[in-house]
Write an enzyme that holds these catalytic residues in place. Sequence first.
Site, short mmCIF file in Angstrom:
data_model
loop_
_atom_site.label_atom_id
_atom_site.label_comp_id
_atom_site.label_asym_id
_atom_site.label_seq_id
_atom_site.Cartn_x
_atom_site.Cartn_y
_atom_site.Cartn_z
N GLU A 1 0.81 -1.23 0.00
CA GLU A 1 0.00 0.00 0.00
C GLU A 1 0.83 1.27 0.00
O GLU A 1 0.36 2.32 -0.46
CB GLU A 1 -0.95 0.01 1.19
CG GLU A 1 -2.08 -1.02 1.11
CD GLU A 1 -1.70 -2.35 1.74
OE1 GLU A 1 -0.49 -2.56 2.00
OE2 GLU A 1 -2.60 -3.19 1.95
N PHE B 1 -10.52 -7.16 14.63
CA PHE B 1 -9.45 -7.62 13.74
C PHE B 1 -9.15 -6.56 12.68
O PHE B 1 -10.06 -6.03 12.05
CB PHE B 1 -9.87 -8.93 13.06
CG PHE B 1 -8.85 -9.42 12.06
CD1 PHE B 1 -7.59 -9.81 12.48
CD2 PHE B 1 -9.15 -9.45 10.70
CE1 PHE B 1 -6.64 -10.25 11.56
CE2 PHE B 1 -8.21 -9.89 9.78
CZ PHE B 1 -6.95 -10.29 10.21
N GLN B 2 -7.89 -6.24 12.52
CA GLN B 2 -7.41 -5.22 11.58
C GLN B 2 -8.04 -3.86 11.85
O GLN B 2 -8.27 -3.08 10.92
CB GLN B 2 -7.63 -5.66 10.12
CG GLN B 2 -6.75 -6.85 9.75
CD GLN B 2 -6.68 -7.11 8.27
OE1 GLN B 2 -7.63 -6.86 7.53
NE2 GLN B 2 -5.55 -7.63 7.81
N LYS C 1 -17.03 -0.59 7.30
CA LYS C 1 -17.44 -1.61 6.34
C LYS C 1 -18.95 -1.64 6.16
O LYS C 1 -19.45 -1.75 5.03
CB LYS C 1 -16.95 -2.98 6.81
CG LYS C 1 -17.18 -4.10 5.80
CD LYS C 1 -16.53 -5.40 6.25
CE LYS C 1 -16.68 -6.47 5.17
NZ LYS C 1 -16.02 -7.73 5.56
N MET D 1 24.01 8.99 0.75
CA MET D 1 23.95 10.29 1.42
C MET D 1 24.21 10.16 2.91
O MET D 1 24.85 11.02 3.53
CB MET D 1 22.60 10.97 1.17
CG MET D 1 22.52 12.38 1.70
SD MET D 1 23.80 13.47 1.01
CE MET D 1 22.94 14.14 -0.42
#
Lengths: 178, 573
Positions: free
Chosen positions: B53, B115-116, B165, B477
């Site tokens: 993502e 969950f999540q 949802k 760098m």
Amino acid sequence: MNGNGTKRHTMIAWMEDKPGVLNRVASLFRRRNFNIESLAVGHSETPGISRMTFVVNGTDRVMRQVQTQLFKLIEVTRVEDVSGQDAISRELALIRVKADSETRSEVMQIVDIFRARIVHVDMDSVIIQVVGKENQVDSLIQLLSNFGILEMTRTGRVAMVRGAGVAVDTAVSANGNQ
Amino acid sequence: MSEIKTGGQIIWESLMNEGVEVVFGLPGGAILPTYDDLAKYEYPIHHVLVTHEQGASHMADGYARATGRVGVCIATSGPGATNLITGLATAYMDSVPIMAFTGQVPTSLLGRDGFQEADVQGISLPVTKHNYLITDIRDLPAAIKEAFYIARTGRPGPVLIDVAKDVQQDSMPFTYPETINLPGYNPNLNAPDPAAVSRAARLINEAERPLIISGQGVSIAHAEAELRQLAEKTNIPVATSLLGIGTFPGNHALSISWGGMHGEAYTNFAIQECDVMLAVGARLDDRLTGAFETFAPKAKIIHIDIDPAEMGKNITIDTPVVGDALLALRAMLPQVEPNEHPAWLEQIAEWKSETGHRDILTQETDELVAPYIMRSLWHATDEGDATIVTDVGQHQMWEAQYYYHTKTRSLLTSGGLGTMGYGLPAAIGAQMGKPDEEVWVVAGDGGFQMTMVELSTIMQERLPIKIAIINNGFLGMVRQWQDVFYNKRHAGTPLFNPDFVKLAEAYGIHGRAVTSQAEAYEAIKEAQAHDGPFLLDFQVEEFTNVYPMVAPGKSNADMIRRPAPAMPQGGEE
């Protein structure tokens, strides 16, 4: 004026009364490292608009940042620094003080002098309500501490400018908003 | 008559109403109803499946920077949403308009550590211009309408909408709102204060050593032509910020490159010596200014910016001009007088000539070094006719120094957040937005590996992106800072790299390793001629560092310079 060019400022912000808006303000203060001394928020005269009074300590540059960054929050509709203006500022405190039959009358005298009120009495304590300028509240608390303060809560400063309205040049309003 | 639509349908129809053609995303449990509606609609909007993502938010960013339109990304709840955050923070720092949709656990589970579940509104709050958590379908259409408006107006930025949802599954009669009600948000679309504009013009007319700093705000406001007119009318040299590169042609006679930590020495000298500075749409961050109190010490500074909070945030401003850069420059143009500034321009030319003598490209070396590759790339792309998307690090600075950008929006780079891993996914977004453009990724070997999983997205979408890895075997760098500030102790900077050509091959992408200066240009031409993506693994000299360099907290005048040719190598460093 405090040391290193900082000053205490009283600011008022108006914002839409939506979930999470207080979180946005608090998050902004934290991440921009603004030094907030007190903050009081509640309904304003306009339904759906909350009014927040807060006291912030900093330099002129920081004050400008506080105003402009706060105003960038989408829900904030207006921000104003009322420090330089003729404003009335007050704070409310509730103080539970030890007071039995021996000391109660002395406590009541002090309460009278400060035009505070006793709003509850128990056998061994009283609850005092005081409304005033912060330094008056401070003085009262100092005196009452001699009797023993059992519990205390202070609201933080709320402020309102005298006269018809607010000086436009100090307000960041919906023009020039980002 | 409004038809009954589900929350998911409302999302897609709203995107169609906003003219969105492509979204970058990856599905998961909490966003599945919305994905299902995409299938039911027979994919009216092209969905680019990403590998991670973070890639989705960088792709939306690259799309937005390349096209000027709002880029859209989409992810599921919890880890899907948190993976977007780096891309949102990148876009927030660089004022890039992107929209992120995230699924959230059903409202019945909200706050119960489902969950999540993650507090995505809370997590994204400090890195978005605004965000929403939608727990009632009736709030969804207005939120989307507002979000697009907020993302692209005023100072642009990312906006996130977190949709529970069950809201996606719920339904209601839907028409896309036509009006917006945001009492606290009126982006400043009006012309700036005429008095401020006049003061600014007067300062410019009276200046003996004037200088323009052109920032990304110029391209956001579509004010490139006006900026050029103003510079040409008044004969004022133009430096850019890093993000402003391309807002003024890098090969123009009045161009003096870009300034700051790794800006050219003559540019920094000009910044420090100018008596009037006109900064347009640049936020004057520490990488440009050096120590704030030492920046342009002789200059009266005029600052044009649409964000009032930028006025005096870092640098004390003499004449703030709050407003849209296009309107401000248009108002200023008739008030500025034609001018010559011969002594000033001659002084700058002298500095430039002295800088040129120290240029790494004028030194005798057969080593394969990035500046040579960047200049070769510039020649090979018809001197600037390509979009270059860099990652973050030494290669990024060399690209900016040695590739002259002549087109606006032709350099996409993470300037503010300095996000390693930005390059490859942002290039995918840029190519999706500009299918006919020649798009190059220039990345270091470190940053490339952070998001190289998106090579599969390149193949999935059949994008002809060309990739140049500047491979020095180090986090270059960081290694440079260790060289300069930490007594060359290389803690954690040497890299154990894969064979990048074989890696590309595994994805079905052609590639070639390049080990000598002699073959660099020809290798670039081979990549260009190849029909499809191509990866070049430039195995460059390991220890070359980027100069000039202004140490953090130092003045721009206090540069570590490239060695002068008469001196022994490293004599001045």
